[in-house]
Design a protein around this motif. Structure first.
Motif, PDB file in Angstrom:
ATOM      1  N   UNK A  43       0.829  -1.198   0.000  1.00 64.85           N
ATOM      2  CA  UNK A  43       0.000   0.000   0.000  1.00 64.85           C
ATOM      3  C   UNK A  43       0.863   1.248   0.000  1.00 64.85           C
ATOM      4  N   UNK A  44       0.331   2.270  -0.620  1.00 71.56           N
ATOM      5  CA  UNK A  44       0.962   3.586  -0.557  1.00 71.56           C
ATOM      6  C   UNK A  44      -0.124   4.611  -0.309  1.00 71.56           C
ATOM      7  N   UNK A  45       0.019   5.352   0.751  1.00 68.96           N
ATOM      8  CA  UNK A  45      -0.936   6.390   1.053  1.00 68.96           C
ATOM      9  C   UNK A  45      -1.921   5.942   2.120  1.00 68.96           C
ATOM     10  N   UNK A  46      -2.716   6.859   2.553  1.00 69.79           N
ATOM     11  CA  UNK A  46      -3.724   6.621   3.578  1.00 69.79           C
ATOM     12  C   UNK A  46      -4.923   5.927   2.937  1.00 69.79           C
ATOM     13  N   UNK A  47      -5.219   4.696   3.372  1.00 65.29           N
ATOM     14  CA  UNK A  47      -6.230   3.885   2.715  1.00 65.29           C
ATOM     15  C   UNK A  47      -7.636   4.096   3.291  1.00 65.29           C
ATOM     16  N   UNK A  48      -7.825   5.155   4.065  1.00 66.45           N
ATOM     17  CA  UNK A  48      -9.132   5.378   4.668  1.00 66.45           C
ATOM     18  C   UNK A  48     -10.120   6.021   3.704  1.00 66.45           C
ATOM     19  N   UNK A  49      -9.616   6.546   2.576  1.00 69.67           N
ATOM     20  CA  UNK A  49     -10.475   7.148   1.570  1.00 69.67           C
ATOM     21  C   UNK A  49     -10.501   6.308   0.309  1.00 69.67           C
ATOM     22  N   UNK A  50     -10.988   6.887  -0.803  1.00 66.10           N
ATOM     23  CA  UNK A  50     -11.036   6.157  -2.067  1.00 66.10           C
ATOM     24  C   UNK A  50      -9.638   5.731  -2.504  1.00 66.10           C
ATOM     25  N   UNK A  51      -9.540   4.543  -3.075  1.00 68.39           N
ATOM     26  CA  UNK A  51      -8.260   4.068  -3.582  1.00 68.39           C
ATOM     27  C   UNK A  51      -8.482   3.155  -4.780  1.00 68.39           C
ATOM     28  N   UNK A  52      -7.382   2.843  -5.446  1.00 70.05           N
ATOM     29  CA  UNK A  52      -7.390   2.005  -6.639  1.00 70.05           C
ATOM     30  C   UNK A  52      -6.537   0.777  -6.350  1.00 70.05           C
TER      31      UNK A  52
END
Length: 474
Positions: free
Chosen positions: A255-264
């Motif tokens: 993972x890269x980034x904060x996964x609490x919002x929309x992701x791909x």
């Protein structure tokens, strides 16, 4: 082309600083540069060679492949985790045997490449008459088959006989269940004979069968149907020798980034079939995803978050991707804006396809499809957009589509023959398979087109690093 107002693009994506190399014992090709995805293909080939010739889920070859990918990602600075799960294991211990009329001088023995055991077949060595089930082979022209799909198809079936059905309309599992319920001692599924569906085919039952289940070519099926009409020679031996059980394996996730919002999610299956090392299917897709992640790790991080996934047990029935999705909460699944799948992106007689699980574009996928199209066109590389039902080929994008998550994939062709139209568009040889070693032992590094692998990897990299994203709410 979409109007400019509809042309959304995917985001510039992740990334971390830092770089690293894999464990030294893997061995990378001297000709590979540090951004060449083929270096990962070669590394995975070396792993297969050192571990029995394949990288199938539940084997040391797969475990070592997962470690290689994780090592590469960690060295680049990613947060990596393994996602463990168990799966029903199936392994064919010896090739299937099929002989019609074994006591007759004119016995018919189909060639080895005309037979294939369906995954999750039962074991058995059966000698019995073969009985045709609603084949419809006399129709002119030949129609799509519903053979073996309904209980009524087996009306009058003699228990203890071997059932012969045609492929088509309903799942293999349904045909197997109907045959078992009718008391069949074995099941032979012939290709349905319409269009290009005449050769050998692979398949999987969703649950373990109690009887041997074999797929055969249309030609072999017709000869068996002829034998079924002649009581003097209607004696068929069907032998399938398989090992079944439960094994454990794992997905690799970064993972890269904060996964609490929309992701791909961007993914590829890492496992091979047990028949070979699986370099085009699917070291090529794994290499493209891995190399893209490593390239982006050297660039400034931007949103939205992305999850790079390397799935286990795809060849066992999309089990790794399905396990991952089932383990997520409903809210977590809703936050996946779309899924990009790479499966077989180095075919030696390639096309270039943007593959949809849905038959139409969605608001989420329209922009990313256009971004891929624009990239290929900018390089003067022909590309074609099409839906899954045009190739009959299943991969992990089907698991996401089954959860109503928009998907698309990059693909260069499997074991079916290239058409004259596609040879004119993409080059290569018409009438020959896109991948002549599909699910075979010869799917090694010689079966990967390094140029087209590079093109697909570059496309993924450029699109993920692309313009400002528009991520519609769902």
């Amino acid at each position: 082309m979409l109007p400019n107002a509809c042309r959304t693009a995917l985001a510039a994506f992740i990334v971390l600083t830092g770089a690293g190399s894999s464990r030294a014992d893997v061995g990378l090709p001297a000709s590979a540069t540090q951004t060449d995805p083929f270096r990962h293909v070669q590394a995975l080939q070396n792993i297969a060679t050192a571990n029995g010739g394949n990288r199938a889920a539940g084997t040391p070859g797969y475990d070592r492949s997962a470690e290689y990918v994780a090592d590469q990602l960690r060295a680049a600075g990613y947060n990596v985790r393994f996602e463990d799960f168990t799966f029903p294991f199936f392994d064919e211990r010896s090739p299937p045997v099929l002989v019609a009329g074994p006591s007759e001088p004119g016995a018919f023995t189909p060639p080895r490449d005309a037979l294939r055991t369906l995954a999750s077949s039962g074991s058995g060595d059966v000698t019995a008459p073969v009985q045709a089930v609603d084949l419809g082979l006399d129709a002119e022209p030949l129609q799509a088959s519903t053979s073996g799909c309904e209980r009524e198809d087996f009306a009058g079936f003699t228990p203890g006989h071997i059932a012969l059905v045609r492929r088509g309309t309903c799942p293999f599992q349904t045909k197997a269940e109907q045959a078992q319920a009718a008391g069949a001692a074995g099941l032979i599924i012939m290709n349905q004979g319409t269009g290009d569906q005449t050769g050998i085919f692979g398949g999987r039952l969703t649950t373990q069968a109690a009887i041997p289940v074999l797929g055969v070519t249309t030609e072999a099926g017709r000869k068996l149907a002829e034998a079924a009409q002649d009581s003097s020679r209607n004696r068929v031996r069907l032998k399938v020798d398989v090992e079944t059980g439960t094994r454990s394996t794992r997905n690799v996730l970064a993972d890269r980034g904060e996964m609490s919002g929309p992701y791909v999610v961007v993914g590829a299956h890492l496992d091979s079939v047990s028949e070979g090392p699986g370099m085009n299917d699917n070291a090529s897709g794994s290499a493209a995803v891995l190399e893209t992640a490593l390239r982006l790790a050297k660039e400034p991080a931007t949103a939205p978050p992305v999850r790079f996934a390397f799935w286990g047990a795809e060849e066992r029935g999309l089990i790794g991707s399905r396990h991952h999705l089932d383990a997520l909460s409903d809210e977590e699944r809703r936050r996946i804006r779309f899924y990009i799948n790479l499966d077989m992106v180095g075919s030696v007689n390639p096309g270039r396809f943007i593959q949809l699980s849905q038959t139409e574009r969605t608001a989420e996928t329209a922009g990313i499809i256009q971004a891929f199209t624009d990239h290929f066109e900018s390089k003067n590389l022909p590309v074609e957009e099409r839906s899954r039902n045009q190739r009959g080929f299943g991969s992990d994008d089907a698991a996401f589509a089954g959860k109503n998550i928009p998907t698309l994939g990059l693909f260069t062709g499997a074991g079916n023959a290239k058409s004259d139209e596609h040879a004119g568009r993409f080059g290569g040889q018409a009438g020959q398979p896109y991948d002549p070693c599909y699910h075979k032992a010869c799917d090694n590094t010689e079966n990967v087109d390094r140029v087209v692998l590079g093109q697909m990897t570059d496309a993924l990299t450029q699109v993920l690093r692309g313009a400002r994203p528009i991520m519609p709410d769902r």
